[in-house]
Design a protein around this motif. Structure first.
Motif, PDB file in Angstrom:
ATOM      1  N   ASN A 310      -2.021   0.744  -0.465  1.00  0.00           N
ATOM      2  CA  ASN A 310      -2.456   0.670  -1.852  1.00  0.00           C
ATOM      3  C   ASN A 310      -1.283   0.141  -2.663  1.00  0.00           C
ATOM      4  O   ASN A 310      -0.256   0.803  -2.782  1.00  0.00           O
ATOM      5  CB  ASN A 310      -2.873   2.059  -2.337  1.00  0.00           C
ATOM      6  N   ILE A 311      -1.396  -1.045  -3.225  1.00  0.00           N
ATOM      7  CA  ILE A 311      -0.277  -1.676  -3.911  1.00  0.00           C
ATOM      8  C   ILE A 311       0.198  -0.854  -5.100  1.00  0.00           C
ATOM      9  O   ILE A 311       1.371  -0.933  -5.499  1.00  0.00           O
ATOM     10  CB  ILE A 311      -0.658  -3.106  -4.362  1.00  0.00           C
ATOM     11  N   GLU A 312      -0.673  -0.012  -5.665  1.00  0.00           N
ATOM     12  CA  GLU A 312      -0.253   0.787  -6.816  1.00  0.00           C
ATOM     13  C   GLU A 312       0.730   1.880  -6.428  1.00  0.00           C
ATOM     14  O   GLU A 312       1.365   2.482  -7.296  1.00  0.00           O
ATOM     15  CB  GLU A 312      -1.470   1.378  -7.526  1.00  0.00           C
ATOM     16  N   THR A 313       0.872   2.148  -5.131  1.00  0.00           N
ATOM     17  CA  THR A 313       1.854   3.146  -4.687  1.00  0.00           C
ATOM     18  C   THR A 313       3.185   2.504  -4.329  1.00  0.00           C
ATOM     19  O   THR A 313       4.131   3.213  -3.984  1.00  0.00           O
ATOM     20  CB  THR A 313       1.323   3.906  -3.458  1.00  0.00           C
ATOM     21  N   ALA A 314       3.285   1.180  -4.395  1.00  0.00           N
ATOM     22  CA  ALA A 314       4.516   0.482  -4.010  1.00  0.00           C
ATOM     23  C   ALA A 314       5.611   0.744  -5.034  1.00  0.00           C
ATOM     24  O   ALA A 314       5.393   0.629  -6.248  1.00  0.00           O
ATOM     25  CB  ALA A 314       4.263  -1.016  -3.879  1.00  0.00           C
ATOM     26  N   CYS A 315       6.808   1.070  -4.556  1.00  0.00           N
ATOM     27  CA  CYS A 315       7.923   1.317  -5.461  1.00  0.00           C
ATOM     28  C   CYS A 315       8.549  -0.009  -5.888  1.00  0.00           C
ATOM     29  O   CYS A 315       8.316  -1.052  -5.281  1.00  0.00           O
ATOM     30  CB  CYS A 315       8.972   2.196  -4.788  1.00  0.00           C
ATOM     31  N   ALA A 316       9.358   0.037  -6.927  1.00  0.00           N
ATOM     32  CA  ALA A 316       9.998  -1.170  -7.448  1.00  0.00           C
ATOM     33  C   ALA A 316      10.897  -1.818  -6.415  1.00  0.00           C
ATOM     34  O   ALA A 316      10.985  -3.053  -6.333  1.00  0.00           O
ATOM     35  CB  ALA A 316      10.778  -0.833  -8.717  1.00  0.00           C
TER      36      ALA A 316
END
Length: 460
Positions: A310-316
């Motif tokens: 899920n790309i929304e869980t990807a950190c900076a």
């Protein structure tokens, strides 16, 4: 020898046909080697079934090999008329692409359900180019020639006398969508053989699957053949994801930079866009990100790598490091995210100047949404504008705000407007509502036409 008679409906004038349509230009190029008659319905506002039947009626006293073809088809074969003559000897009805079987509830020659699930490759046949320039993308569906039960209505060729003998015509209740499906059913019921034949063409536009007009026609087609299933409550029909498919968005592809070194596509589905982009830029490193593991497995055939996440869980750090790219792609994805504003800002902060985002976003201001809202008909569906997996809704104004608020500059935008003649009766009301609200009514009508918008936004 019977003449070959092109039957075509076009919105342009007869004088403009040879310069403003793909078919007209290609016929002009090949006219010396392929002399044909043209039954042109210029400035046409009638359904295709209606004008095709007129051509069938006219052929009673002047038989011909009738070629029912769309005006956005560019014929590339230098000897295409000879190929067609060979085809109508082998089959009663000849097409470019088709399916060797038909299953219950099938909504198109290539799909087995209304979630646009492709049929198994072993049942498909045909070869069709796509695009409006050369070289074009080529879709190879399966071996040609093949006997078929369903043919794509893009081009259908048949001896007029065989149609007359079999009493086969087009059903005029299907003005555009499903006229080909119904015609094939009628041909089969009346003993006509059908099959694909090798003929090189390029189709300049895509289909309009899933639009309100398409779904309305699908319902009538189901009713005619008693295939409609019992409606289920919405809660019993919730889909985890938008159904997988093998199509790519040609307008999205056009806005992707031709020489990108690294591309990351969010929601890559089957990898269809990666497949087409790598044909244009084979040296790119293409990463797909897909939340559905089954879809991700399909995409691995076309992407250099695919991450199930899920790309929304990807950190900076992940976005700036392992996922660093000069082009990010969101093809009908941003509306599925909980916080697309935060994600776009996170990508912006990690992106070098000149990097870009290419996105396709459905238009919540589309005339069909306004029409349905006016009578309270807000029901979730498996695909399209009312896709049950949409979380966010955007109009053109809020799409532009989405990018600018996240620090991106929109440098290109393309409205995706499809042929939806039924909209004409709703547009005057949209015009009146905008005027009553003290807003620009002409702009309101224009903004109600696109089904989607495609954008390219860059990092300054």
């Amino acid at each position: 020898m019977k003449p070959i008679r092109i039957v075509c409906g076009t919105r342009v004038s007869e004088q403009e046909f040879s310069t403003k349509t793909a078919l007209g230009r290609s016929l002009l190029i090949h006219q010396a080697a392929n002399p044909v008659e043209i039954r042109l319905f210029a400035e046409n506002k009638q359904g295709l079934s209606t004008i095709y039947n007129r051509a069938i009626d006219e052929a009673r006293d002047n038989p011909a090999i009738l070629v029912f073809v769309h005006d956005d088809v560019h014929v590339c074969d230098f000897l295409w008329s000879e190929r067609l003559r060979e085809g109508v000897v082998a089959f009663d009805v000849v097409g470019l692409a088709g399916n060797t079987r038909r299953v219950e509830g099938q909504p198109a020659w290539a799909f087995v359900d209304d979630r646009f699930t492709w049929d198994q490759a072993c049942h498909l046949s045909g070869l069709v180019g796509h695009g409006n320039s050369f070289p074009c993308a080529v879709s190879s569906f399966g071996p040609v020639p093949q006997p078929c039960k369903l043919l794509d209505g893009l081009l259908l060729a048949v001896d007029s006398e065989r149609l007359e003998q079999a009493h086969v015509r087009f059903d005029e209740q299907f003005e555009f969508h499903f006229y080909d499906m119904d015609f094939c059913r009628s041909a089969e019921l009346n003993g006509l053989s059908m099959g694909t034949w090798p003929l090189s063409v390029v189709h300049e536009s895509g289909g309009a699957f899933g639009t309100p007009a398409w779904r309305e026609s699908f319902g009538r087609y189901q009713d005619k053949y008693a295939m409609a299933s019992t409606p289920k409550p919405q809660e019993a029909n919730v889909q985890k994801q938008t159904p997988v498919h093998q199509f790519h968005n040609p307008d999205l592809l056009k806005l992707m930079p031709a020489n990108a070194r690294r591309v990351v596509e969010i929601g890559c589905s089957s990898g269809a866009l990666a497949r087409e982009y790598k044909k244009l830029n084979p040296h790119v490193h293409y990463t797909g990100i897909e939340i559905d593991p089954g879809y991700a497995q399909l995409a691995r055939e076309h992407c250099d790598r695919v991450l199930d996440m899920n790309i929304e869980t990807a950190c900076a750090d992940l976005i700036a490091g392992d996922l660093a790219a000069d082009c990010w792609v969101f093809g009908d994805v941003l509306e599925h995210l909980y916080d697309p504003w935060a994600l776009l800002q996170k990508i912006r902060e990690a992106s070098a100047p000149g990097s870009c985002i290419v996105a396709c976003i459905p238009n919540a201001q589309h005339w069909s949404v306004q029409a349905r809202l006016s009578v309270g008909d807000f029901r979730y569906e498996d695909a399209g504008l009312f896709d049950r997996t949409h979380i966010r809704w955007f109009t053109l104004v809020t799409m532009l705000e989405l990018f600018t608020q996240a620090g991106w500059t929109v440098e290109a935008g393309v409205p995706r407007v499809f042929d939806e003649p039924q909209r004409e009766k709703f547009l005057p009301m949209i015009h009146a509502m905008a005027a009553a609200a003290g807003r620009d009514p002409e702009m309101a009508v224009q903004d109600a036409l696109p089904l989607q918008y495609v954008f390219r936004a860059v990092a300054g």
